[in-house]
Design a protein around this motif. Structure first.
Motif, PDB file in Angstrom:
ATOM      1  N   LYS A 104     -11.258  11.684  17.302  1.00 38.02           N
ATOM      2  CA  LYS A 104     -10.857  10.365  16.825  1.00 38.02           C
ATOM      3  C   LYS A 104     -11.207  10.240  15.351  1.00 38.02           C
ATOM      4  CE  LYS A 104     -10.922   5.516  18.308  1.00 38.02           C
ATOM      5  NZ  LYS A 104     -11.504   4.553  19.282  1.00 38.02           N
ATOM      6  N   VAL A 105     -10.200   9.929  14.529  1.00 37.48           N
ATOM      7  CA  VAL A 105     -10.409   9.824  13.086  1.00 37.48           C
ATOM      8  C   VAL A 105      -9.781   8.532  12.580  1.00 37.48           C
ATOM      9  CG1 VAL A 105     -10.561  12.305  12.665  1.00 37.48           C
ATOM     10  CG2 VAL A 105      -8.318  11.183  12.641  1.00 37.48           C
ATOM     11  N   LEU A 106     -10.234   8.104  11.411  1.00 35.04           N
ATOM     12  CA  LEU A 106      -9.781   6.845  10.828  1.00 35.04           C
ATOM     13  C   LEU A 106      -8.972   7.121   9.564  1.00 35.04           C
ATOM     14  CD1 LEU A 106      -9.983   3.720  10.895  1.00 35.04           C
ATOM     15  CD2 LEU A 106     -12.069   3.941   9.514  1.00 35.04           C
ATOM     16  N   LEU A 107      -7.789   6.518   9.484  1.00 33.28           N
ATOM     17  CA  LEU A 107      -6.931   6.608   8.303  1.00 33.28           C
ATOM     18  C   LEU A 107      -6.838   5.217   7.692  1.00 33.28           C
ATOM     19  CD1 LEU A 107      -6.241   9.189   9.927  1.00 33.28           C
ATOM     20  CD2 LEU A 107      -3.867   8.898   9.225  1.00 33.28           C
ATOM     21  N   VAL A 108      -7.200   5.089   6.412  1.00 34.97           N
ATOM     22  CA  VAL A 108      -7.256   3.783   5.762  1.00 34.97           C
ATOM     23  C   VAL A 108      -6.411   3.809   4.496  1.00 34.97           C
ATOM     24  CG1 VAL A 108      -8.755   1.968   4.876  1.00 34.97           C
ATOM     25  CG2 VAL A 108      -9.636   3.572   6.590  1.00 34.97           C
ATOM     26  N   GLY A 109      -5.424   2.917   4.423  1.00 36.22           N
ATOM     27  CA  GLY A 109      -4.550   2.887   3.259  1.00 36.22           C
ATOM     28  C   GLY A 109      -4.339   1.490   2.736  1.00 36.22           C
ATOM     29  N   GLY A 110      -4.230   1.378   1.418  1.00 34.23           N
ATOM     30  CA  GLY A 110      -3.962   0.091   0.799  1.00 34.23           C
ATOM     31  C   GLY A 110      -2.757   0.160  -0.115  1.00 34.23           C
ATOM     32  N   GLY A 111      -1.761  -0.700   0.121  1.00 31.48           N
ATOM     33  CA  GLY A 111      -0.584  -0.759  -0.747  1.00 31.48           C
ATOM     34  C   GLY A 111       0.152   0.561  -0.812  1.00 31.48           C
ATOM     35  N   VAL A 112       0.412   1.044  -2.038  1.00 32.52           N
ATOM     36  CA  VAL A 112       1.116   2.320  -2.174  1.00 32.52           C
ATOM     37  C   VAL A 112       0.195   3.509  -1.905  1.00 32.52           C
ATOM     38  CG1 VAL A 112       3.000   1.556  -3.650  1.00 32.52           C
ATOM     39  CG2 VAL A 112       0.817   2.181  -4.685  1.00 32.52           C
ATOM     40  N   GLY A 113      -1.017   3.242  -1.427  1.00 30.55           N
ATOM     41  CA  GLY A 113      -1.865   4.303  -0.900  1.00 30.55           C
ATOM     42  C   GLY A 113      -1.534   4.617   0.548  1.00 30.55           C
ATOM     43  N   VAL A 114      -0.657   3.823   1.151  1.00 32.96           N
ATOM     44  CA  VAL A 114      -0.265   4.033   2.550  1.00 32.96           C
ATOM     45  C   VAL A 114       0.604   5.281   2.746  1.00 32.96           C
ATOM     46  CG1 VAL A 114       1.150   3.062   4.427  1.00 32.96           C
ATOM     47  CG2 VAL A 114      -0.530   1.624   3.242  1.00 32.96           C
ATOM     48  N   GLY A 136      -3.704  -1.991   4.659  1.00 31.11           N
ATOM     49  CA  GLY A 136      -4.024  -3.218   3.948  1.00 31.11           C
ATOM     50  C   GLY A 136      -2.988  -3.539   2.887  1.00 31.11           C
ATOM     51  N   PHE A 137      -2.590  -4.811   2.832  1.00 33.01           N
ATOM     52  CA  PHE A 137      -1.605  -5.264   1.856  1.00 33.01           C
ATOM     53  C   PHE A 137      -2.043  -6.604   1.281  1.00 33.01           C
ATOM     54  CE2 PHE A 137       0.576  -2.660   5.003  1.00 33.01           C
ATOM     55  CZ  PHE A 137       1.264  -1.757   4.208  1.00 33.01           C
ATOM     56  N   THR A 138      -1.428  -6.979   0.171  1.00 33.92           N
ATOM     57  CA  THR A 138      -1.768  -8.258  -0.451  1.00 33.92           C
ATOM     58  C   THR A 138      -1.260  -9.429   0.388  1.00 33.92           C
ATOM     59  OG1 THR A 138      -1.687  -7.252  -2.647  1.00 33.92           O
ATOM     60  CG2 THR A 138      -1.542  -9.653  -2.538  1.00 33.92           C
ATOM     61  N   ALA A 139       0.009  -9.332   0.826  1.00 36.79           N
ATOM     62  CA  ALA A 139       0.628 -10.423   1.582  1.00 36.79           C
ATOM     63  C   ALA A 139       1.716  -9.857   2.489  1.00 36.79           C
ATOM     64  CB  ALA A 139       1.215 -11.463   0.635  1.00 36.79           C
ATOM     65  N   GLU A 140       2.282 -10.711   3.325  1.00 37.60           N
ATOM     66  CA  GLU A 140       3.305 -10.292   4.281  1.00 37.60           C
ATOM     67  C   GLU A 140       4.493  -9.620   3.596  1.00 37.60           C
ATOM     68  OE1 GLU A 140       5.773 -12.226   8.063  1.00 37.60           O
ATOM     69  OE2 GLU A 140       4.813 -13.528   6.582  1.00 37.60           O
ATOM     70  N   LYS A 141       4.869 -10.091   2.425  1.00 36.40           N
ATOM     71  CA  LYS A 141       6.034  -9.546   1.721  1.00 36.40           C
ATOM     72  C   LYS A 141       5.830  -8.098   1.266  1.00 36.40           C
ATOM     73  CE  LYS A 141       4.560 -11.486  -2.745  1.00 36.40           C
ATOM     74  NZ  LYS A 141       4.219 -10.205  -3.363  1.00 36.40           N
ATOM     75  N   ASP A 142       4.589  -7.650   1.255  1.00 34.42           N
ATOM     76  CA  ASP A 142       4.272  -6.305   0.773  1.00 34.42           C
ATOM     77  C   ASP A 142       4.171  -5.268   1.890  1.00 34.42           C
ATOM     78  OD1 ASP A 142       3.800  -7.223  -1.990  1.00 34.42           O
ATOM     79  OD2 ASP A 142       2.072  -8.246  -1.109  1.00 34.42           O
ATOM     80  N   ILE A 143       4.261  -5.700   3.139  1.00 35.56           N
ATOM     81  CA  ILE A 143       3.998  -4.819   4.278  1.00 35.56           C
ATOM     82  C   ILE A 143       5.154  -3.848   4.523  1.00 35.56           C
ATOM     83  CG2 ILE A 143       3.661  -4.777   6.785  1.00 35.56           C
ATOM     84  CD1 ILE A 143       2.254  -7.491   6.500  1.00 35.56           C
ATOM     85  N   PHE A 144       4.806  -2.605   4.810  1.00 32.96           N
ATOM     86  CA  PHE A 144       5.793  -1.611   5.224  1.00 32.96           C
ATOM     87  C   PHE A 144       5.126  -0.544   6.086  1.00 32.96           C
ATOM     88  CE2 PHE A 144       4.039  -0.130   1.213  1.00 32.96           C
ATOM     89  CZ  PHE A 144       3.823   1.224   1.417  1.00 32.96           C
ATOM     90  N   VAL A 156      -2.684   1.108  15.335  1.00 34.66           N
ATOM     91  CA  VAL A 156      -2.509   0.538  13.998  1.00 34.66           C
ATOM     92  C   VAL A 156      -3.144  -0.848  13.903  1.00 34.66           C
ATOM     93  CG1 VAL A 156      -0.849  -0.071  12.203  1.00 34.66           C
ATOM     94  CG2 VAL A 156      -0.326   1.786  13.796  1.00 34.66           C
ATOM     95  N   LYS A 157      -3.906  -1.056  12.832  1.00 35.80           N
ATOM     96  CA  LYS A 157      -4.525  -2.347  12.554  1.00 35.80           C
ATOM     97  C   LYS A 157      -4.129  -2.767  11.135  1.00 35.80           C
ATOM     98  CE  LYS A 157      -8.252  -0.936  15.607  1.00 35.80           C
ATOM     99  NZ  LYS A 157      -7.710  -1.638  16.772  1.00 35.80           N
ATOM    100  N   LEU A 158      -4.061  -4.076  10.920  1.00 36.05           N
ATOM    101  CA  LEU A 158      -3.494  -4.598   9.681  1.00 36.05           C
ATOM    102  C   LEU A 158      -4.391  -5.653   9.059  1.00 36.05           C
ATOM    103  CD1 LEU A 158      -0.980  -4.981   7.751  1.00 36.05           C
ATOM    104  CD2 LEU A 158      -0.160  -6.662   9.426  1.00 36.05           C
ATOM    105  N   SER A 159      -4.450  -5.635   7.729  1.00 34.53           N
ATOM    106  CA  SER A 159      -5.112  -6.718   7.000  1.00 34.53           C
ATOM    107  C   SER A 159      -4.233  -7.135   5.828  1.00 34.53           C
ATOM    108  CB  SER A 159      -6.490  -6.283   6.480  1.00 34.53           C
ATOM    109  OG  SER A 159      -6.366  -5.366   5.412  1.00 34.53           O
ATOM    110  N   THR A 160      -4.302  -8.412   5.484  1.00 35.38           N
ATOM    111  CA  THR A 160      -3.671  -8.915   4.261  1.00 35.38           C
ATOM    112  C   THR A 160      -4.688  -9.789   3.538  1.00 35.38           C
ATOM    113  OG1 THR A 160      -2.707 -10.757   5.533  1.00 35.38           O
ATOM    114  CG2 THR A 160      -1.276  -8.873   5.078  1.00 35.38           C
ATOM    115  N   ASN A 161      -4.639  -9.747   2.232  1.00 29.74           N
ATOM    116  CA  ASN A 161      -5.601 -10.516   1.442  1.00 29.74           C
ATOM    117  C   ASN A 161      -5.523 -12.008   1.738  1.00 29.74           C
ATOM    118  OD1 ASN A 161      -5.845  -7.978   0.351  1.00 29.74           O
ATOM    119  ND2 ASN A 161      -5.559  -8.602  -1.776  1.00 29.74           N
TER     120      ASN A 161
END
Length: 251
Positions: A104-114, A136-144, A156-161
């Motif tokens: 079991k491993v963890l992958l963590v990405g933010g924005g264009v680090g995804v 992780g993304f800033t807002a809903e409009k940034d999610i992909f 998959v787990k999600l966060s937005t600022n």
């Protein structure tokens, strides 16, 4: 250097999220040995190329995802299917999930680090690992790419600022709330995110750094990072470095 310049045919180039585009390229992908490597895109009427990480690849070509932040990426977003894209390839050292014995491993990405985490997730699954993915993304409009990771079978787990989707806050908050701080991890995103992930984690990890690059192959020393063994070039020895070797500057 000539053999590292490749011409690709654009298959598709479309808008994924706010100012974020996915470009599918047909051409040589044999140089890709690990997820997390990158290429440098030639921009018309510009001296410096633009470093873009590899999202996915197969025997026919590769996929990149980029955000429009200036002249170069704006030009990329206007490219049409059938046009050619010149790239300097074979760049960077990628992630090595085989370095960890844990399943079991963890992958963590933010924005264009995804994007590079998508190819990493596929590699982990091929190795019999079970990736937990925090995006992780800033807002809903940034999610992909949430569905893309889920379709692979990732948790998959999600966060937005702003809390418009998922947990309100940052990826490091999700790590703590979900009790994931003891998993070996792979992270890609802006420097503050990487530092926050490193701070809350109790496990070893691999960090992929986002840096402006001059040459892209280690000659100019413009993208160096301080480590316990001295400066390392993000474009050459990186972009992926061990979390245990990075020397963080004080806040």
């Amino acid at each position: 250097m000539g053999e590292r310049i490749k011409q690709y045919r654009i298959i598709s180039n479309w808008n994924l999220a706010d100012q974020v585009y996915e470009m599918e390229l047909e051409g040589d992908s044999s140089w890709i040995t690990h997820p997390g490597q990158f290429l440098n895109v030639t921009i018309d009427n510009a001296y410096l190329k633009r470093p873009i990480s590899i999202c996915d690849w197969n025997e026919n070509g590769l996929t990149i995802i980029y955000k429009v932040v200036g002249f170069g990426t704006k030009q990329m977003s206007q490219k049409q299917p059938g046009e050619r894209l010149e790239c300097l390839v074979g760049l960077g050292n990628g992630f090595t999930p085989e370095a960890f014995d844990e399943k079991k491993v963890l992958l963590v990405g933010g924005g264009v680090g995804v994007p590079p985490l998508y190819g990493l997730a596929k590699t982990c699954l091929k190795q019999g690992k079970q990736p937990v993915v925090i995006l992780g993304f800033t807002a809903e409009k940034d999610i992909f790419y949430i569905k893309k990771f889920a379709d692979l079978g990732c948790d998959v787990k999600l966060s937005t600022n702003d809390g418009s989707q998922g947990v309100k806050g940052f990826v490091s908050d999700v790590m703590v709330q979900e009790g994931l701080t003891n998993l070996p991890y792979f992270a890609c995103g802006p420097m503050p995110m990487l530092k926050a992930v490193w701070r809350v984690s109790n496990a070893p990890g691999q960090l992929s750094f986002e840096e402006r690059m001059g040459c892209g192959f280690g000659a100019c020393m413009g993208c160096s990072c301080e480590t316990i063994s001295g400066p390392k070039r993000i474009c050459k020895e990186g972009p992926v470095l061990s979390s245990q070797e990075v020397l963080w500057t004080k806040d």
